[in-house]
Design an enzyme around this catalytic site. Sequence first.
Site, PDB file in Angstrom:
ATOM      1  N   ARG A 119      39.931  37.000  14.318  1.00  0.00           N
ATOM      2  CA  ARG A 119      40.725  38.405  13.519  1.00  0.00           C
ATOM      3  C   ARG A 119      40.467  39.489  14.047  1.00  0.00           C
ATOM      4  NH1 ARG A 119      35.609  41.201   9.231  1.00  0.00           N
ATOM      5  NH2 ARG A 119      34.435  41.572  10.923  1.00  0.00           N
ATOM      6  N   LYS A 222      39.876  45.972  12.533  1.00  0.00           N
ATOM      7  CA  LYS A 222      38.834  46.538  12.573  1.00  0.00           C
ATOM      8  C   LYS A 222      38.505  47.489  14.056  1.00  0.00           C
ATOM      9  CE  LYS A 222      33.032  44.984  12.023  1.00  0.00           C
ATOM     10  NZ  LYS A 222      33.156  46.104  11.058  1.00  0.00           N
ATOM     11  N   GLU A 258      36.758  49.986  -0.638  1.00  0.00           N
ATOM     12  CA  GLU A 258      35.900  49.077   0.221  1.00  0.00           C
ATOM     13  C   GLU A 258      34.069  50.025  -0.006  1.00  0.00           C
ATOM     14  OE1 GLU A 258      35.775  49.124   4.495  1.00  0.00           O
ATOM     15  OE2 GLU A 258      37.767  47.810   4.171  1.00  0.00           O
TER      16      GLU A 258
END
Length: 387
Positions: A119, A222, A258
Amino acid sequence: RKKTNNKQQRTMMKSTSVGVSFLFHQFLRRNHHVVQAAMFGLNGVKTDSMWLNKVVVDENGEGEYSSSSEECVAAFGNFEISPCATVLNYGQALFEGLKAFRRDDGSIVMFRPEMNARRMQNGARRFLLPPVDTDTFVKAADAVVRSNARWVPPVGGKGALYLRPLLMGTGADLGVKPSWESTFCIYCSPVGNYFKGDLKAIRLQAVRGFSRACKGGAGHVKASGNYAPAFFSQRAVKKRGFDDVICLDAATGEHIEEAGASNFFAVFPNNTIYTPSLDSETILPGITRASIIELAEKECGCTVVEGPIHLSDLKDACEAFCCGTGASVTPVGSISVAHPDGSEDKEHGVVFGDGKTPGPLTKRLYDTLLKIQTGNDNDLNERYSDW
């Protein structure tokens, strides 16, 4: 046997596909206590050491990171950075979050670090930072766990050692462009539960007019800069007595995306679970999210649908939960919707069950995940040995 850098302690260690493990009995003889994570929450603790590696970025945007503990493991502490650094001026920064758990046999394991590495690599390509290859990432995390072994909380599901990898453009340059220097750092801290207390349902509130990300942006990365914009809404809902904000989509303002810094799941009758799809690239592809989807299908016989969840759909849901590295699996007791001025949109509020008790599927998924992380179920250990 391998020598560690933690005050010349020696620890027998075995590497598994799940992560780094080392026998506990020798360590215990050399330390008078094991840290109690409940003491810390998520406030951050100055541990013993960290990983720090700065590289020059070449003309192709690549950098050669070191995988040597001797070169990169340093005492935990501050490091210098220019006020002209790209990360400070233009936000060229990524982070990750993963945990190391103490198991019943005294060993310590990390949970799926290879997925965090991949990721971060995806984020690095999006932010034009040299990616850290998977082997180097895992070795670095391995070294940080080894050198901070005494900070790993005891067995019992009350805490873990949280690892925070950082990847930043740290070169000094006022130009609006990718940095010529990249810094890869991993530090750690013992942590307790993300939400205070044991497994109890939390209360979430959506705020109309606030969205975490939009299509075409970097919501699937992220990135450090994705989190500060939510502080304002998080503070507002917490002042109104809620535990966290739940984000709505930017396009319509009617769909769940989210839950704070966690992925969201809604459980419907007939063992069907819905979670927002990653296709919009506005939602973070969580490692815990992927794990829960696999466990729900294989261990609980659920049908998992990755697709839109409209606010009105929640009235038919019998359970809801959010999940993430910090949150693990956290039951959601209710969702409220607020107008921009803070007044409540009572039409769309929903309570799941009694609003306090975790639903049966939520509890089962929480227990199953924890058993895998702490290694106290041999059958699960065998089935998920590649985790």
